[in-house]
Design a protein around this motif. Sequence first.
Motif, PDB file in Angstrom:
ATOM      1  N   UNK A   1      47.896  93.007  88.048  1.00 10.74           N
ATOM      2  CA  UNK A   1      47.305  93.270  86.732  1.00 10.74           C
ATOM      3  C   UNK A   1      45.805  93.566  86.826  1.00 10.74           C
ATOM      4  N   UNK A   2      45.138  92.880  87.729  1.00  6.87           N
ATOM      5  CA  UNK A   2      43.693  93.080  87.862  1.00  6.87           C
ATOM      6  C   UNK A   2      43.429  94.142  88.925  1.00  6.87           C
ATOM      7  N   UNK A   3      42.772  95.202  88.520  1.00  7.64           N
ATOM      8  CA  UNK A   3      42.507  96.302  89.441  1.00  7.64           C
ATOM      9  C   UNK A   3      41.019  96.459  89.691  1.00  7.64           C
TER      10      UNK A   3
ATOM     11  N   UNK B   1      41.649  94.032  77.553  1.00 11.09           N
ATOM     12  CA  UNK B   1      42.706  94.680  78.321  1.00 11.09           C
ATOM     13  C   UNK B   1      42.592  96.197  78.226  1.00 11.09           C
ATOM     14  N   UNK B   2      42.670  96.844  79.386  1.00 13.56           N
ATOM     15  CA  UNK B   2      42.658  98.301  79.393  1.00 13.56           C
ATOM     16  C   UNK B   2      41.274  98.906  79.387  1.00 13.56           C
TER      17      UNK B   2
ATOM     18  N   UNK C   1      39.431  96.230  85.892  1.00 19.66           N
ATOM     19  CA  UNK C   1      40.236  96.330  84.666  1.00 19.66           C
ATOM     20  C   UNK C   1      41.424  95.426  84.766  1.00 19.66           C
ATOM     21  N   UNK C   2      41.774  94.831  83.656  1.00 22.18           N
ATOM     22  CA  UNK C   2      43.072  94.182  83.519  1.00 22.18           C
ATOM     23  C   UNK C   2      43.962  95.172  82.783  1.00 22.18           C
ATOM     24  N   UNK C   3      45.066  95.530  83.415  1.00 15.08           N
ATOM     25  CA  UNK C   3      45.913  96.554  82.805  1.00 15.08           C
ATOM     26  C   UNK C   3      47.304  96.042  82.513  1.00 15.08           C
ATOM     27  N   UNK C   4      47.820  96.461  81.382  1.00 12.22           N
ATOM     28  CA  UNK C   4      49.240  96.233  81.123  1.00 12.22           C
ATOM     29  C   UNK C   4      50.002  96.872  82.262  1.00 12.22           C
ATOM     30  N   UNK C   5      51.053  96.209  82.748  1.00 14.47           N
ATOM     31  CA  UNK C   5      51.817  96.845  83.822  1.00 14.47           C
ATOM     32  C   UNK C   5      52.469  98.124  83.295  1.00 14.47           C
TER      33      UNK C   5
END
Lengths: 246, 246
Positions: free
Chosen positions: B229-231, B186-187, B239-243
């Motif tokens: 979440x997936x950008x 993540x991140x 990237x998978x990002x914390x909202x």
Amino acid sequence: MAELRSSGVSESQGVLDRVEARLLVVDDEPNIRELLSASLRMSGFEVVTAADGREAVHFAERIRPDLVVLDVMLPDMDGFAVAGRLREMSEQMPVVFLTARDGTDDKVAGLRLADDYVTKPFSLEEVLARIRAVLRRTRGDLDLPTRLQVGDLELDEEAHQVWRSGVAVRLSPTEFKLLHYFMVNTGRVLSKAQILDHVWNYDFGGDAGVVESYVSYLRRKVDTAEPRLIHTLRGVGYVLRQPHSD
Amino acid sequence: MAELRSSGVSESQGVLDRVEARLLVVDDEPNIRELLSASLRMSGFEVVTAADGREAVHFAERIRPDLVVLDVMLPDMDGFAVAGRLREMSEQMPVVFLTARDGTDDKVAGLRLADDYVTKPFSLEEVLARIRAVLRRTRGDLDLPTRLQVGDLELDEEAHQVWRSGVAVRLSPTEFKLLHYFMVNTGRVLSKAQILDHVWNYDFGGDAGVVESYVSYLRRKVDTAEPRLIHTLRGVGYVLRQPHSD
DNA sequence: GGAAACGTTCAGCCATGGCTGAGCTACGTT
DNA sequence: AACGTAGCTCAGCCATGGCTGAACGTTTCC
């Protein structure tokens, strides 16, 4: 060729003034070798070069480099074979591979798992970033920040993300590389030629007009509010400056 | 782990953590050995390699690994014999076997005695998951989470299940592995090449197109609602990002 | 042995990004 | 103050990358 443009003196990007690490650069094309070694030296590395696999192994034995930058395609032996020999002599010798952007190269499959790799034609920023990342990992210099900050501007290399006063900003890849180059060189004047040489691929034929364009884009996305961070020095270049200490 | 927090971004779990454990990797094929040791080191393990049974026993004696990754088919002695020797010297030495997927039953019988096993060709995610699971069991590292969470997305490794805002979602094995890889990182930006190398088997010859397809499937099943979440980072990766920190 | 699920490839479409050239503005020099 | 030059911005073209649906082959599970 390109290297002529960056004859500047104060190009050291180093966090440290003294030697950051000892590198061995291995490539059979003299242009690439010179380009790399010149700019790595400018950045504070100690550099030794080799033109083929035999030389590479030889020098590695003698100077015990902290990291090897290694072209995959060498006249005498395969880059992987060289890497194998290097690993034999030192379990953990980190290698950053250089490889043609072929795509169909099945050898490349294993590469990505290696310490790291960069595809040709590369930009110097790319290579430097890789080298630093690998050194950070292998030496456990984990406190070297992966996040840069200047004023209310923040850039995270790992997350590939940028914030201005806390709000995320979307940058295109080139914009991102340019800003990164500015931030690594905060307070240092950068000529358009230097920027061209570091941010754009070494085979880019265009002129400095692009730099102007991209600086313009960057300002619009990232430097709209006072105090301005990116300054133009007419006839000289650009600087990113910490606010306050101006 | 705590110390990593200081670097700001690293969401733990990841590539840069300090040494998780000492591993001994035993395989006679140099490619596999390099593949495994490189990527295990990247994941924070300390790794020693051996090419045959004799070396394996020798090194195991000297370095006392926390776990052994052991190919069943070795040139000099059977993997089970090696495991026997290892168990002689240390009652509880955990072993993860590597085995060809040809399913002859007598081998499988022996495998039941192992702590776990992975069939070749494997994906790195698989091996990593096994190793971590075995270590968790054998040394009671119960603080290593078996459940990952990002935004309203939850994934349970043991139960092999995924929820989006509390409702269970059915994922195919590949989709699950892909999501797992995203959540563990993540991140962090992941290039398609990296994803390919970690989620797909090492002998997969295809190109990065599959990754695009599977990201597409994943989004459809798991990332339809705002905030996404997936950008996609065009030209860079995903990237998978914390909202929130959008 | 058959049906369903899964994995992979491919092609067409769409969106984004890169680069250039031209017109305009600001600078600073005389 | 005026001229020349450097820098800025914008619009537009082109190339590339990414997304998706459909088709096909393969495996798995009744």
